[in-house]
Every structure is written in C-alpha cells, then in structure tokens.
Design a protein around this motif. Sequence first.
Motif, PDB file in Angstrom:
ATOM      1  N   LYS A   1       0.837  -1.199   0.000  1.00  0.00           N
ATOM      2  CA  LYS A   1       0.000   0.000   0.000  1.00  0.00           C
ATOM      3  C   LYS A   1       0.874   1.252   0.000  1.00  0.00           C
ATOM      4  CE  LYS A   1      -3.587   2.426   2.531  1.00  0.00           C
ATOM      5  NZ  LYS A   1      -4.337   2.539   3.768  1.00  0.00           N
TER       6      LYS A   1
ATOM      7  N   HIS B   1       2.355   1.773  -3.414  1.00  0.00           N
ATOM      8  CA  HIS B   1       1.353   2.332  -4.329  1.00  0.00           C
ATOM      9  C   HIS B   1       1.181   3.835  -4.096  1.00  0.00           C
ATOM     10  CE1 HIS B   1      -0.145  -1.762  -5.336  1.00  0.00           C
ATOM     11  NE2 HIS B   1      -0.526  -1.154  -6.450  1.00  0.00           N
ATOM     12  N   GLU B   2       1.106   4.229  -2.837  1.00  0.00           N
ATOM     13  CA  GLU B   2       0.941   5.645  -2.511  1.00  0.00           C
ATOM     14  C   GLU B   2       2.146   6.459  -2.976  1.00  0.00           C
ATOM     15  OE1 GLU B   2       0.173   5.670   1.702  1.00  0.00           O
ATOM     16  OE2 GLU B   2      -1.862   4.896   1.444  1.00  0.00           O
ATOM     17  N   GLU B   3       3.343   5.946  -2.749  1.00  0.00           N
ATOM     18  CA  GLU B   3       4.553   6.643  -3.192  1.00  0.00           C
ATOM     19  C   GLU B   3       4.592   6.736  -4.714  1.00  0.00           C
ATOM     20  OE1 GLU B   3       6.697   8.321  -1.480  1.00  0.00           O
ATOM     21  OE2 GLU B   3       6.154   7.656   0.532  1.00  0.00           O
ATOM     22  N   LEU B   4       4.158   5.682  -5.380  1.00  0.00           N
ATOM     23  CA  LEU B   4       4.125   5.670  -6.834  1.00  0.00           C
ATOM     24  C   LEU B   4       3.177   6.739  -7.362  1.00  0.00           C
ATOM     25  CD1 LEU B   4       4.927   4.289  -9.527  1.00  0.00           C
ATOM     26  CD2 LEU B   4       2.977   2.796  -9.197  1.00  0.00           C
ATOM     27  N   ASN B   5       1.981   6.795  -6.815  1.00  0.00           N
ATOM     28  CA  ASN B   5       1.006   7.797  -7.255  1.00  0.00           C
ATOM     29  C   ASN B   5       1.504   9.216  -6.994  1.00  0.00           C
ATOM     30  OD1 ASN B   5      -0.805   5.858  -8.163  1.00  0.00           O
ATOM     31  ND2 ASN B   5      -1.862   5.744  -6.199  1.00  0.00           N
ATOM     32  N   GLU B   6       2.093   9.420  -5.838  1.00  0.00           N
ATOM     33  CA  GLU B   6       2.597  10.745  -5.493  1.00  0.00           C
ATOM     34  C   GLU B   6       3.756  11.132  -6.428  1.00  0.00           C
ATOM     35  OE1 GLU B   6       4.651  13.070  -1.742  1.00  0.00           O
ATOM     36  OE2 GLU B   6       3.433  11.297  -1.347  1.00  0.00           O
TER      37      GLU B   6
ATOM     38  N   GLU C   1       4.323  10.099  -9.451  1.00  0.00           N
ATOM     39  CA  GLU C   1       3.786  10.384 -10.783  1.00  0.00           C
ATOM     40  C   GLU C   1       3.270  11.816 -10.866  1.00  0.00           C
ATOM     41  OE1 GLU C   1       2.061   6.432 -12.905  1.00  0.00           O
ATOM     42  OE2 GLU C   1       0.919   7.147 -11.184  1.00  0.00           O
ATOM     43  N   GLN C   2       2.511  12.236  -9.873  1.00  0.00           N
ATOM     44  CA  GLN C   2       1.946  13.580  -9.871  1.00  0.00           C
ATOM     45  C   GLN C   2       3.032  14.649  -9.798  1.00  0.00           C
ATOM     46  OE1 GLN C   2      -0.877  13.725  -6.667  1.00  0.00           O
ATOM     47  NE2 GLN C   2      -2.179  12.149  -7.566  1.00  0.00           N
TER      48      GLN C   2
ATOM     49  N   GLN D   1       4.981  14.847 -13.095  1.00  0.00           N
ATOM     50  CA  GLN D   1       4.184  15.508 -14.139  1.00  0.00           C
ATOM     51  C   GLN D   1       4.188  17.016 -13.953  1.00  0.00           C
ATOM     52  OE1 GLN D   1       0.354  13.624 -13.901  1.00  0.00           O
ATOM     53  NE2 GLN D   1       1.002  11.847 -15.094  1.00  0.00           N
TER      54      GLN D   1
ATOM     55  N   SER E   1      10.101   8.745 -15.294  1.00  0.00           N
ATOM     56  CA  SER E   1       8.785   8.289 -15.744  1.00  0.00           C
ATOM     57  C   SER E   1       8.847   6.851 -16.251  1.00  0.00           C
ATOM     58  CB  SER E   1       8.237   9.204 -16.839  1.00  0.00           C
ATOM     59  OG  SER E   1       7.964  10.470 -16.314  1.00  0.00           O
TER      60      SER E   1
ATOM     61  N   LYS F   1       5.261   0.384 -11.689  1.00  0.00           N
ATOM     62  CA  LYS F   1       3.811   0.174 -11.710  1.00  0.00           C
ATOM     63  C   LYS F   1       3.491  -1.240 -12.198  1.00  0.00           C
ATOM     64  CE  LYS F   1       0.808   3.477 -12.604  1.00  0.00           C
ATOM     65  NZ  LYS F   1       0.019   4.504 -13.280  1.00  0.00           N
TER      66      LYS F   1
END
Length: 83
Positions: free
Chosen positions: A40, A43-48, A50-51, A54, A72, A79
């Motif tokens: 978990k 996943h959170e670190e990955l989403n953060e 990515e944002q 970007q 990226s 991912k």
Amino acid sequence: MPYNKNKQQAFQAAQQAYVQLEEAFQQLDEESPDYGHQSKEAHEELNEAEQIIQKAYIVASEHQKRQLDIYSQELAQRKSDLI
C-alpha cells in the motif's frame, strides 16, 4: 530568477519523490506479514511520484526533462511490478 528557482525546486521535488519511491520498493518483502502495508505504501509513493514528476515536467529545462523522462520510465516499470 524566481522562474529558475521554481524550476529547480520542482525538479528537486521530483527527485525526492523518486528516491522515496525507490525506498518504498526496497522495503517490499513478499514473505513479510506486513507485505500488504508495504505494498500500500509503495502504491501511494508511486502515485505521489507520478503527480510530482508531471508537475515538474511543465516547468523543467530540456536537461531536466530528459531526467524526468527516465524517472517516468522507471515509474512505469515499478507500476507493472506492483500489478
């Protein structure tokens, strides 16, 4: 000067997010009873990451964009590792 400072700060934030993501992945241990929690967090670190990457890409210099492209690509690999 503020524009360059913002570019540098955005790039540094992207670098830090990438490092934190790598650390989260290093913590993953499928044999651990905490694997669900570790996953978990990854996943959170990955989403953060990515944002943040970007957002940094919008103001980045050409040199920074090349490094952000590498980040990226690594994120895309991470991912697919999580799926």
